[in-house]
Design a protein around this motif. Structure first.
Motif, mmCIF file in Angstrom:
data_model
loop_
_atom_site.group_PDB
_atom_site.id
_atom_site.type_symbol
_atom_site.label_atom_id
_atom_site.label_comp_id
_atom_site.label_asym_id
_atom_site.label_seq_id
_atom_site.Cartn_x
_atom_site.Cartn_y
_atom_site.Cartn_z
ATOM 1 N N ALA A 104 0.832 -1.203 0.000
ATOM 2 C CA ALA A 104 0.000 0.000 0.000
ATOM 3 C C ALA A 104 0.868 1.256 0.000
ATOM 4 N N ASN A 105 2.002 1.227 0.710
ATOM 5 C CA ASN A 105 2.931 2.351 0.654
ATOM 6 C C ASN A 105 3.444 2.554 -0.768
ATOM 7 N N ALA A 106 3.803 1.447 -1.426
ATOM 8 C CA ALA A 106 4.291 1.534 -2.798
ATOM 9 C C ALA A 106 3.213 2.091 -3.728
ATOM 10 N N ALA A 107 1.969 1.642 -3.540
ATOM 11 C CA ALA A 107 0.871 2.152 -4.370
ATOM 12 C C ALA A 107 0.643 3.633 -4.127
ATOM 13 N N ALA A 108 0.729 4.052 -2.859
ATOM 14 C CA ALA A 108 0.570 5.475 -2.545
ATOM 15 C C ALA A 108 1.645 6.299 -3.237
ATOM 16 N N TRP A 109 2.881 5.807 -3.208
ATOM 17 C CA TRP A 109 3.960 6.549 -3.859
ATOM 18 C C TRP A 109 3.759 6.589 -5.373
ATOM 19 N N GLY A 110 3.276 5.486 -5.939
ATOM 20 C CA GLY A 110 2.987 5.479 -7.377
ATOM 21 C C GLY A 110 1.939 6.508 -7.755
ATOM 22 N N GLU A 111 0.855 6.581 -6.974
ATOM 23 C CA GLU A 111 -0.187 7.565 -7.253
ATOM 24 C C GLU A 111 0.312 8.992 -7.030
ATOM 25 N N PHE A 112 1.177 9.164 -6.034
ATOM 26 C CA PHE A 112 1.747 10.482 -5.751
ATOM 27 C C PHE A 112 2.658 10.955 -6.881
#
Length: 348
Positions: A117-125
């Motif tokens: 989820a952290n990785a996905a958040a960074w991708g969206e950011f």
């Protein structure tokens, strides 16, 4: 390398049933992708599968004249602050699993682990729904509820590396039992699991209000799926629409509590349940607006859908790995997005 060559990075997303991999250019676009079934829940077997994916993607990139830099691995579990050990994975039998050490032995490239989820958040950011924001909260609504936080351009990981487990924010003391073992977690009310549980209860109770849902599952509540509920709601069924309204209300109230603490500029909603779009977002926004602390005297953060879908974890993991390894783009191909770097976890 040719004059058109660029350094690409590999993002891997390890789930309970499948392991996905992609070669990701530094503008967030995917060059190649591949997938394997998750093998027996053994660290060595999974590490070897990841290595095989990296090797396959590296060969494809080299055929294009590109070179692979770093490898980021997004794991569905708690990753320690050093980015080396999966402390706990709910869908894999991993406890204190030294995945990075195993990968270091067989991959031969810089390897970095991150919570999915952290990785996905960074991708969206970096490249998705929050690419214009400096402070954002990602909430993923699937089987459970996950999340990631970027504050002032930095990924918030916490002292132990396991920050942003927002699905386990307690919203109802002594409420429904959550998969984590506690009662009353947000995940027990605002997830795909909760949506299906409530739908099955409605059908099982024989309510005439649930006629369409009952028809879809042929009268057997245990056969009712989230996809069926989404289909019925999309077609205008009142019962299914109410089920989404209930999930959205819980989600909106939970997000309002998080905003009181974090004050993000933007809230991004992703995960499989978010594919219902406004059926979920409208009640979420309404409940959020009703429960927001200081409403009427502050800017209300916008709630939007994620843009990268199931690729967000791979894209984010690859970008984080590149930054932590110091991988740069060749002069022939500059990245299209310029965002601040994430802090490297301690020990990397």
């Amino acid at each position: 390398m040719t004059g058109d060559a660029v350094t690409v990075n590999v993002g891997i997303d390890v789930g309970g049933t499948g392991i996905k991999g992609a070669a990701v250019a530094q503008d967030g676009t995917l060059r190649h992708r591949s997938e394997r079934q998750t093998p027996a829940q053994d660290v060595d077997a999974i590490a070897q599968t990841i290595a095989d994916l990296v090797r396959e993607l590296t060969d494809k990139c080299r055929a294009d004249g590109d070179e692979v830099g770093a490898v980021g691995v997004a794991c569905a579990g708690f990753v320690d602050a050093a980015g080396g050990t999966v402390l706990f994975a709910p869908n894999l039998a991993w406890r204190d699993a030294p995945l990075k050490a195993r990968l270091d032995e067989i991959v031969g490239r810089p390897i970095f682990l991150e919570n999915d989820a952290n990785a996905a958040a960074w991708g969206e950011f970096r490249f998705g729904g929050a690419s214009e924001a400096d402070d954002m909260l990602l909430v993923t609504i699937g089987t459970g509820v996950g999340g990631g936080i970027v504050s002032d351009g930095e990924l918030l990981r916490g002292s132990e590396g396991i920050a942003a487990e927002i699905g386990h924010l307690r919203v109802m003391p002594e409420g429904n039992r959550c998969g984590c073992g506690n009662r009353g977690c947000l995940e027990a009310y605002a997830s795909g699991t909760a949506l299906v549980r409530e739908g099955r209860e409605l059908v099982g109770g024989g309510s005439p209000h649930a006629g369409t849902l009952s028809d879809l599952c042929e009268g057997d509540p245990e056969q009712l799926t989230g996809h069926m509920i989404t289909q019925a709601a999309t077609d205008g069924d009142a019962a299914a629409t109410e089920l989404f309204a209930d999930v959205g209300r819980w989600l909106g109230e939970g997000v309002a509590s998080l905003v009181a603490v974090l004050d993000p500029e933007l809230i991004v909603i992703g995960g499989g349940v978010s594919e219902a779009g406004d059926l979920l977002l409208e009640p979420t926004r309404a409940a959020f607006g009703r429960q927001l602390t200081g409403r009427g005297h502050r800017r209300q953060a916008e709630i939007v859908l994620a843009q990268l879908g199931n690729d967000a974890g791979m894209i984010g993991a690859a970008d984080l790995a590149a930054r932590r390894a110091g991988v740069t783009t060749t002069p022939d191909a500059q990245p299209t997005t310029d965002r601040p770097a994430a802090d490297a976890p301690a020990g990397d």
